[in-house]
Design an enzyme around this catalytic site. Sequence first.
Site, mmCIF file in Angstrom:
data_model
loop_
_atom_site.group_PDB
_atom_site.id
_atom_site.type_symbol
_atom_site.label_atom_id
_atom_site.label_comp_id
_atom_site.label_asym_id
_atom_site.label_seq_id
_atom_site.Cartn_x
_atom_site.Cartn_y
_atom_site.Cartn_z
ATOM 1 N N CYS A 290 -21.764 -11.133 -59.762
ATOM 2 C CA CYS A 290 -21.892 -10.048 -60.736
ATOM 3 C C CYS A 290 -22.727 -10.478 -61.936
ATOM 4 C CB CYS A 290 -20.525 -9.644 -61.295
ATOM 5 S SG CYS A 290 -19.402 -9.118 -60.046
ATOM 6 N N GLY B 177 -24.469 -9.041 -54.511
ATOM 7 C CA GLY B 177 -23.794 -8.029 -55.313
ATOM 8 C C GLY B 177 -24.208 -6.660 -54.814
ATOM 9 N N ASP C 176 -14.886 3.204 -55.103
ATOM 10 C CA ASP C 176 -15.667 2.003 -55.359
ATOM 11 C C ASP C 176 -16.791 2.333 -56.330
ATOM 12 O OD1 ASP C 176 -17.251 -0.304 -55.097
ATOM 13 O OD2 ASP C 176 -18.236 0.488 -53.304
ATOM 14 N N SER D 63 -7.909 -31.114 -65.388
ATOM 15 C CA SER D 63 -7.354 -30.409 -64.226
ATOM 16 C C SER D 63 -8.151 -30.676 -62.958
ATOM 17 C CB SER D 63 -7.343 -28.888 -64.464
ATOM 18 O OG SER D 63 -6.518 -28.567 -65.543
ATOM 19 N N SER E 21 -18.340 -13.368 -58.418
ATOM 20 C CA SER E 21 -19.248 -14.503 -58.257
ATOM 21 C C SER E 21 -20.715 -14.077 -58.232
ATOM 22 C CB SER E 21 -18.903 -15.242 -56.961
ATOM 23 O OG SER E 21 -18.905 -14.337 -55.874
ATOM 24 N N GLY F 234 -17.058 -7.155 -63.967
ATOM 25 C CA GLY F 234 -17.972 -8.287 -64.177
ATOM 26 C C GLY F 234 -17.485 -9.701 -63.917
ATOM 27 N N GLY G 146 -14.489 -11.647 -52.716
ATOM 28 C CA GLY G 146 -15.750 -11.444 -52.004
ATOM 29 C C GLY G 146 -16.354 -12.783 -51.630
HETATM 30 P P1 XMP Z 1 -15.915 -12.439 -56.060
HETATM 31 O O1 XMP Z 1 -15.844 -13.276 -57.290
HETATM 32 O O2 XMP Z 1 -14.665 -12.512 -55.259
HETATM 33 O O3 XMP Z 1 -16.055 -10.930 -56.577
HETATM 34 O O4 XMP Z 1 -17.138 -12.729 -55.251
HETATM 35 C C1 XMP Z 1 -16.123 -9.838 -55.710
HETATM 36 C C2 XMP Z 1 -16.182 -8.542 -56.507
HETATM 37 O O5 XMP Z 1 -17.379 -8.458 -57.268
HETATM 38 C C3 XMP Z 1 -17.656 -7.080 -57.555
HETATM 39 N N1 XMP Z 1 -19.061 -6.815 -57.279
HETATM 40 C C4 XMP Z 1 -20.002 -6.659 -58.245
HETATM 41 N N2 XMP Z 1 -19.891 -6.672 -59.585
HETATM 42 N N3 XMP Z 1 -22.238 -6.366 -59.750
HETATM 43 C C5 XMP Z 1 -21.026 -6.516 -60.346
HETATM 44 O O6 XMP Z 1 -20.955 -6.550 -61.581
HETATM 45 C C6 XMP Z 1 -22.418 -6.332 -58.399
HETATM 46 O O7 XMP Z 1 -23.537 -6.237 -57.897
HETATM 47 C C7 XMP Z 1 -21.226 -6.499 -57.611
HETATM 48 N N4 XMP Z 1 -21.012 -6.518 -56.266
HETATM 49 C C8 XMP Z 1 -19.682 -6.717 -56.107
HETATM 50 C C9 XMP Z 1 -16.742 -6.262 -56.648
HETATM 51 O O8 XMP Z 1 -15.706 -5.736 -57.471
HETATM 52 C C10 XMP Z 1 -16.258 -7.293 -55.663
HETATM 53 O O9 XMP Z 1 -15.028 -6.962 -55.061
#
Ligand code: XMP
Length: 472
Positions: A304, A386, A247, A464, A302, A299, A360
């Site tokens: 990020c 994040g 990770d 859409s 949601s 990146g 996430g």
């Molecule tokens: P979703 O869109 O499903 O994405 O909420 C979850 C994924 O986001 C990543 N992740 C991060 N990426 N900064 C980032 O650029 C962060 O602080 C961060 N925290 C999580 C990670 O890959 C996760 O599975």
Amino acid sequence: MQIKTALTYDDVLLVPQKSNIISRQDVNTSTKISKNIHLKIPFVSANMDTVTESKMAIAMSLAGGIGIVHRFCSIEAQAKEVMIVKRKQNIIIDNPFIVSPDDTLGEVKEKIKEYNCKSFLVTNNQQDLLGILTHRDMIFEKNNDTLVSDIMTPRSKLVTAPYNIGPEKAKELMNNNKIEKLPLVDEEFKIKGLITATDIADNYNNENASKDAKGRLLVGGAVGVRNDYMKRVDALVSAEVDVLVLDIAHGHSSNELEAIKQIKEKYPSVDLIGGNIATAKAASDLIKAGVDAVKVGIGPGSICTTRITTGYGVPQLTAVMNVASVTRRHKIPLIADGGVKQPGDAVKALAAGADTVMMGGQFGGTTESPGPTINYHGRQYKISRGMASLTAALGRPDAKEKISDITPEGVEARVPYRGPVQSILNQYVGGLKSGMSYGNAGDLSKLRKNAEFIRITNAGVTESNSHDNEVL
Ligand code: XMP
């Protein structure tokens, strides 16, 4: 320099194909998260501290997916979460929780809280079975100083069986004797394991759950690539984690390639997922180093802000397609991680070459995600953050930096509370099955094979979504 165009989920749609799928129930959503780990549904909960601990991992695995327990806690705490999942259901519990006859009821109550377990085998230092202590033995006992030996069911009254009894015979024996726990012992009455009625019922009733060869739920654990990461790997492997996930934000790095080498050398039979990456070259290098799957996403998530802070990243659909061009050749599964906002996005990710989809934010607001629900202006929310956000960086066990020295690459957010994760999964599995019928795809490999993407304009995106009305 030629600048290429890259696309994400909202930029495209899948063109409907002539379909021979008669019912959505006829499609098969099974897949692999890594070379040796099979799942019934292609959904994975993210290794974030606001998303996956044991409760989420258990729910994901029972539904046929898997959860990856985050690493933003002590090594012991993470290993314990993994252990809780592995003990949730078994055919045989190889290392049952034990207490000593000299323990007090007060000490046992502490263990109940710590392990979320209500029954214990009673043993001495030599592993001799001396009795069993179940919830029923403790209900009416109020004195915390009472000794286990005074309230346990003693050895003379126990029904036991040999280790190799098998589930069918064990079921019969428990039914005939009206007991819920069956200790397994050798000829010298040393403890070899435990079978519980609930485990047998759970295993027989839940065919869709993601299970290992012993009938235990599958679970993944995240690790980093620096400092004491090998100690974390050792602890997770001892807790019998099924798959390890590297990770780190930029997985195409010499640090990660070295970590892959170290981990694979020490634990060649444990599946290892490398991530996160966004290019074909990264996939080639990680596969050459020995990973059993790759995780794609720089990146798109949601929460990020990596792309905003650093200027780097690849829109997620293009990233998945580029990486898939390499992973398909090597038969290495691909996890599309982040950026999925609705079931159609997951279908696009799978059609573009992903084998599973990690989420996430979508799972963060559910009952099973860590943390309490909060009330804000009369509505219920949960917190999602994040793992490179300011508060996550400050909260790390080894945090040394001052606030002003931290450059966050993620944010803290409020997500609406959405009830049990199963109801979200129902939407995602339902959307996927329906999508597969539009794509004339009986399984996920056909979905990829038949995929014909078209690029759409902003007007197409507007069309859409529901439009020209007020959504109720
Ligand atoms: P979703 O869109 O499903 O994405 O909420 C979850 C994924 O986001 C990543 N992740 C991060 N990426 N900064 C980032 O650029 C962060 O602080 C961060 N925290 C999580 C990670 O890959 C996760 O599975």
